[in-house]
Write a protein that holds these residues in place. Structure first.
Motif, PDB file in Angstrom:
ATOM      1  N   LYS A 267      20.074 -45.011  -6.159  1.00 31.03           N
ATOM      2  CA  LYS A 267      20.743 -44.006  -5.329  1.00 31.03           C
ATOM      3  C   LYS A 267      21.900 -43.351  -6.075  1.00 31.03           C
ATOM      4  CE  LYS A 267      20.353 -46.797  -1.439  1.00 31.03           C
ATOM      5  NZ  LYS A 267      20.942 -47.388  -0.226  1.00 31.03           N
ATOM      6  N   ALA A 268      22.561 -44.155  -6.932  1.00 32.71           N
ATOM      7  CA  ALA A 268      23.719 -43.628  -7.665  1.00 32.71           C
ATOM      8  C   ALA A 268      23.291 -42.680  -8.782  1.00 32.71           C
ATOM      9  CB  ALA A 268      24.537 -44.782  -8.235  1.00 32.71           C
ATOM     10  N   ALA A 269      22.175 -42.969  -9.452  1.00 31.50           N
ATOM     11  CA  ALA A 269      21.713 -42.137 -10.574  1.00 31.50           C
ATOM     12  C   ALA A 269      20.226 -42.388 -10.790  1.00 31.50           C
ATOM     13  CB  ALA A 269      22.488 -42.466 -11.847  1.00 31.50           C
ATOM     14  N   ALA A 270      19.397 -41.622 -10.059  1.00 38.48           N
ATOM     15  CA  ALA A 270      17.950 -41.848 -10.057  1.00 38.48           C
ATOM     16  C   ALA A 270      17.311 -41.644 -11.430  1.00 38.48           C
ATOM     17  CB  ALA A 270      17.284 -40.953  -9.023  1.00 38.48           C
ATOM     18  N   ASN A 271      17.881 -40.751 -12.240  1.00 38.18           N
ATOM     19  CA  ASN A 271      17.290 -40.493 -13.560  1.00 38.18           C
ATOM     20  C   ASN A 271      17.625 -41.597 -14.562  1.00 38.18           C
ATOM     21  OD1 ASN A 271      20.003 -39.623 -13.419  1.00 38.18           O
ATOM     22  ND2 ASN A 271      19.740 -38.481 -15.334  1.00 38.18           N
ATOM     23  N   GLU A 272      18.600 -42.445 -14.229  1.00 36.02           N
ATOM     24  CA  GLU A 272      19.015 -43.497 -15.159  1.00 36.02           C
ATOM     25  C   GLU A 272      18.510 -44.884 -14.778  1.00 36.02           C
ATOM     26  OE1 GLU A 272      23.175 -43.397 -16.012  1.00 36.02           O
ATOM     27  OE2 GLU A 272      23.180 -41.244 -16.438  1.00 36.02           O
ATOM     28  N   TYR A 273      18.354 -45.118 -13.482  1.00 36.93           N
ATOM     29  CA  TYR A 273      17.974 -46.457 -13.012  1.00 36.93           C
ATOM     30  C   TYR A 273      16.802 -46.361 -12.057  1.00 36.93           C
ATOM     31  CZ  TYR A 273      22.656 -46.927 -14.820  1.00 36.93           C
ATOM     32  OH  TYR A 273      23.761 -46.845 -15.631  1.00 36.93           O
ATOM     33  N   GLY A 274      15.652 -46.860 -12.501  1.00 31.36           N
ATOM     34  CA  GLY A 274      14.458 -46.779 -11.680  1.00 31.36           C
ATOM     35  C   GLY A 274      14.346 -47.966 -10.738  1.00 31.36           C
ATOM     36  N   PHE A 275      13.285 -47.974  -9.950  1.00 40.64           N
ATOM     37  CA  PHE A 275      13.068 -49.100  -9.028  1.00 40.64           C
ATOM     38  C   PHE A 275      12.667 -50.350  -9.799  1.00 40.64           C
ATOM     39  CE2 PHE A 275      10.218 -51.793  -6.513  1.00 40.64           C
ATOM     40  CZ  PHE A 275      11.055 -52.093  -5.441  1.00 40.64           C
ATOM     41  N   TYR A 276      11.794 -50.195 -10.803  1.00 38.54           N
ATOM     42  CA  TYR A 276      11.276 -51.390 -11.482  1.00 38.54           C
ATOM     43  C   TYR A 276      12.322 -52.025 -12.393  1.00 38.54           C
ATOM     44  CZ  TYR A 276       6.837 -50.629  -9.340  1.00 38.54           C
ATOM     45  OH  TYR A 276       5.856 -50.511  -8.399  1.00 38.54           O
ATOM     46  N   SER A 277      12.921 -51.207 -13.258  1.00 41.46           N
ATOM     47  CA  SER A 277      13.978 -51.718 -14.151  1.00 41.46           C
ATOM     48  C   SER A 277      13.587 -52.996 -14.886  1.00 41.46           C
ATOM     49  CB  SER A 277      15.270 -51.924 -13.361  1.00 41.46           C
ATOM     50  OG  SER A 277      15.784 -50.679 -12.964  1.00 41.46           O
ATOM     51  N   ASN A 278      12.362 -53.023 -15.362  1.00 38.06           N
ATOM     52  CA  ASN A 278      11.944 -54.134 -16.217  1.00 38.06           C
ATOM     53  C   ASN A 278      12.610 -53.974 -17.582  1.00 38.06           C
ATOM     54  OD1 ASN A 278      10.050 -55.365 -14.392  1.00 38.06           O
ATOM     55  ND2 ASN A 278       8.665 -53.642 -14.806  1.00 38.06           N
ATOM     56  N   LYS A 321       1.149 -59.223 -16.586  1.00 42.24           N
ATOM     57  CA  LYS A 321      -0.022 -58.803 -15.804  1.00 42.24           C
ATOM     58  C   LYS A 321       0.348 -58.127 -14.480  1.00 42.24           C
ATOM     59  CE  LYS A 321      -0.835 -63.674 -14.457  1.00 42.24           C
ATOM     60  NZ  LYS A 321       0.192 -64.166 -15.395  1.00 42.24           N
ATOM     61  N   LEU A 322       1.570 -58.305 -14.022  1.00 48.16           N
ATOM     62  CA  LEU A 322       1.992 -57.623 -12.788  1.00 48.16           C
ATOM     63  C   LEU A 322       1.985 -56.103 -12.977  1.00 48.16           C
ATOM     64  CD1 LEU A 322       5.181 -59.658 -11.687  1.00 48.16           C
ATOM     65  CD2 LEU A 322       2.845 -59.943 -10.846  1.00 48.16           C
ATOM     66  N   TYR A 323       2.070 -55.669 -14.244  1.00 46.16           N
ATOM     67  CA  TYR A 323       2.226 -54.237 -14.511  1.00 46.16           C
ATOM     68  C   TYR A 323       1.046 -53.655 -15.283  1.00 46.16           C
ATOM     69  CZ  TYR A 323       6.693 -56.001 -13.113  1.00 46.16           C
ATOM     70  OH  TYR A 323       7.670 -56.658 -12.413  1.00 46.16           O
ATOM     71  N   ALA A 324      -0.056 -54.385 -15.311  1.00 46.40           N
ATOM     72  CA  ALA A 324      -1.243 -53.931 -16.040  1.00 46.40           C
ATOM     73  C   ALA A 324      -1.652 -52.548 -15.531  1.00 46.40           C
ATOM     74  CB  ALA A 324      -2.382 -54.925 -15.846  1.00 46.40           C
ATOM     75  N   GLY A 325      -1.860 -51.623 -16.465  1.00 51.69           N
ATOM     76  CA  GLY A 325      -2.332 -50.290 -16.090  1.00 51.69           C
ATOM     77  C   GLY A 325      -1.233 -49.346 -15.619  1.00 51.69           C
ATOM     78  N   MET A 326      -0.008 -49.827 -15.508  1.00 48.36           N
ATOM     79  CA  MET A 326       1.085 -48.948 -15.070  1.00 48.36           C
ATOM     80  C   MET A 326       1.741 -48.272 -16.269  1.00 48.36           C
ATOM     81  SD  MET A 326       3.152 -50.958 -12.091  1.00 48.36           S
ATOM     82  CE  MET A 326       4.558 -49.861 -12.082  1.00 48.36           C
ATOM     83  N   ASP A 327       2.107 -47.022 -16.110  1.00 45.55           N
ATOM     84  CA  ASP A 327       2.850 -46.313 -17.149  1.00 45.55           C
ATOM     85  C   ASP A 327       4.330 -46.711 -17.014  1.00 45.55           C
ATOM     86  OD1 ASP A 327       4.233 -44.594 -18.767  1.00 45.55           O
ATOM     87  OD2 ASP A 327       3.184 -42.781 -18.114  1.00 45.55           O
ATOM     88  N   LEU A 328       4.794 -47.551 -17.943  1.00 46.44           N
ATOM     89  CA  LEU A 328       6.150 -48.088 -17.806  1.00 46.44           C
ATOM     90  C   LEU A 328       7.227 -47.089 -18.202  1.00 46.44           C
ATOM     91  CD1 LEU A 328       5.542 -51.768 -19.011  1.00 46.44           C
ATOM     92  CD2 LEU A 328       5.584 -50.882 -16.669  1.00 46.44           C
ATOM     93  N   LYS A 329       6.829 -46.002 -18.844  1.00 45.83           N
ATOM     94  CA  LYS A 329       7.807 -44.937 -19.143  1.00 45.83           C
ATOM     95  C   LYS A 329       8.075 -44.132 -17.876  1.00 45.83           C
ATOM     96  CE  LYS A 329       8.029 -44.136 -23.981  1.00 45.83           C
ATOM     97  NZ  LYS A 329       7.202 -45.150 -24.667  1.00 45.83           N
ATOM     98  N   LYS A 330       7.037 -44.005 -17.056  1.00 44.89           N
ATOM     99  CA  LYS A 330       7.200 -43.289 -15.778  1.00 44.89           C
ATOM    100  C   LYS A 330       7.826 -44.228 -14.733  1.00 44.89           C
ATOM    101  CE  LYS A 330       4.069 -40.864 -13.334  1.00 44.89           C
ATOM    102  NZ  LYS A 330       2.609 -40.740 -13.036  1.00 44.89           N
ATOM    103  N   ASN A 331       7.300 -45.440 -14.696  1.00 48.09           N
ATOM    104  CA  ASN A 331       7.820 -46.432 -13.744  1.00 48.09           C
ATOM    105  C   ASN A 331       8.888 -47.285 -14.420  1.00 48.09           C
ATOM    106  OD1 ASN A 331       5.886 -46.075 -11.342  1.00 48.09           O
ATOM    107  ND2 ASN A 331       4.503 -46.279 -13.080  1.00 48.09           N
TER     108      ASN A 331
END
Ligand code: MTE
Ligand code: MO
Length: 332
Positions: A267-278, A321-331
């Motif tokens: 909420k503070a900075a959506a372009n800097e901190y995503g939901f996943y934050s792996n 394996k929790l993130y298999a197939g996910m684009d981690l640059k987008k997520n």
């Protein structure tokens, strides 16, 4: 008699003043820790040594005394961070934005009475008193890496149990896809809750499979002791493969929801901190690289040799394996 120590200026009792009873009790405690075997030995070396040296610690975690502890998630090269560093270099913005602020200010946090409301899409919602939560499942010690998004890291022996133990008890409904965590926001005891640094209460969230992963922990203690207030007493989240800010401190509400919940830093900075934050050395923060980190305690100040940050903070084998197939640059 009291003798004055020249270097500290404090009065220390002379050793002859310490009663044999106190010495006996201390030895007995140490022996009990040593008798715990290999894992107990870990406690004896890190926590035991610290407990004997530092009297300002909040005290032994009662739940641990009767429970065999074990070390889990530690990497071969990891040496736990000094207790002093882990408890004085903190991020807990409700108590200030400087790393030294939480240790100075969090003494005002009242950790009893305390309860955690579990609500939303579950068959058995309820209010869990902290004393019941402590006993919900056997507690164990797990040494985890903590990588802050700002580029520093620590290694901390947490005490607690997998969050999945609580989740299984409340029986989430089929449409519960995410878990939201809300933490205390009390302007009377938390000086920065009146400020606009973040949107209070501090909120975090996990996808259901992340919340159910055995590495995800509800933490009640560290180094064999009750959590210091500044580290998130009386109960916090510990998610070792994500940036530190996902590990919400001083939780008061856990809510099961269908839609991805909002989080404080997103909420503070959506372009800097995503939901996943792996933790991901290949995805830079817009303002700095995430490829390396400074391990607190390595020394050298600004010129310290930095370590290479590992994919998922070194936990790729367990969580990849929790993130298999996910684009981690987008997520991100
Ligand atoms: N409620 C709350 N939880 C929080 C924070 C915060 O400001 N408020 N900071 C987060 C951040 S950025 C980090 S790195 C970790 C730090 O945990 P530690 O102080 O125990 O190392 O706590 C996280 N949990
Ligand atoms: Mo952080």
């Amino acid at each position: 008699m009291l003798i004055r120590s020249r270097d500290s200026g404090f009065d220390h009792p002379h050793s002859s003043e310490i009663t044999p009873q106190a010495v006996y009790e201390d030895r007995r405690r140490l022996m009990r820790q040593l008798a715990g075997g290999a894992a107990g030995g870990v406690l004896a070396t890190w926590a035991g040594r610290q407990a004997m040296a530092a009297t300002e610690k909040p005290g032994k975690l009662a739940a641990l005394a009767s429970t065999p502890s074990k070390v889990d998630g530690a990497m071969a090269m990891d040496k736990p961070t000094e207790y002093k560093d882990a408890s004085t270099y903190n991020n807990y913005y409700e108590f200030g934005t400087d790393k030294a602020d939480p240790a100075k200010n969090a003494h005002t946090l009242k950790t009893r009475p305390w309860s955690v409301a579990v609500e939303g899409l579950v068959k058995k919602p309820g209010n869990f008193d902290i004393e019941d939560l402590l006993k919900l499942s056997p507690q164990e010690e797990r040494v985890y890496r903590l990588r802050c998004v700002e580029g520093w890291s620590m290694v901390i022996p947490w005490v607690g149990y997998s969050l999945s133990e609580l989740i299984k008890k409340v029986e989430p409904l089929g449409n519960a896809k995410y878990v939201e965590f809300l933490t205390l926001a009390d302007p009377k005891t938390m000086p920065y809750v009146g400020s606009h640094v973040l949107d209070w209460p501090y909120a975090e969230g996990l996808r259901m499979d992340e919340a159910m992963h055995p590495l995800t922990m509800l933490g009640f203690g560290m180094y064999g002791e009750v959590l210091p207030n500044q580290n998130g007493a009386p109960v916090r989240l510990v998610v070792p493969w994500k940036y530190g800010f996902k590990s919400a401190k001083s939780i008061v509400k856990i809510r099961f929801v269908e839609q991805q919940p909002g989080t404080a830093w997103n909420k503070a900075a959506a372009n800097e901190y995503g939901f996943y934050s792996n933790v991901n050395p290949n995805v830079d923060h817009p303002r700095w690289s995430q490829a390396t980190e400074r391990r607190i305690g390595d020394g050298g100040g600004l010129f310290a040799k930095r370590r290479k940050t590992e994919m998922f903070n070194g936990y790729e084998a367990q969580v990849g394996k929790l993130y298999a197939g996910m684009d981690l640059k987008k997520n991100f």
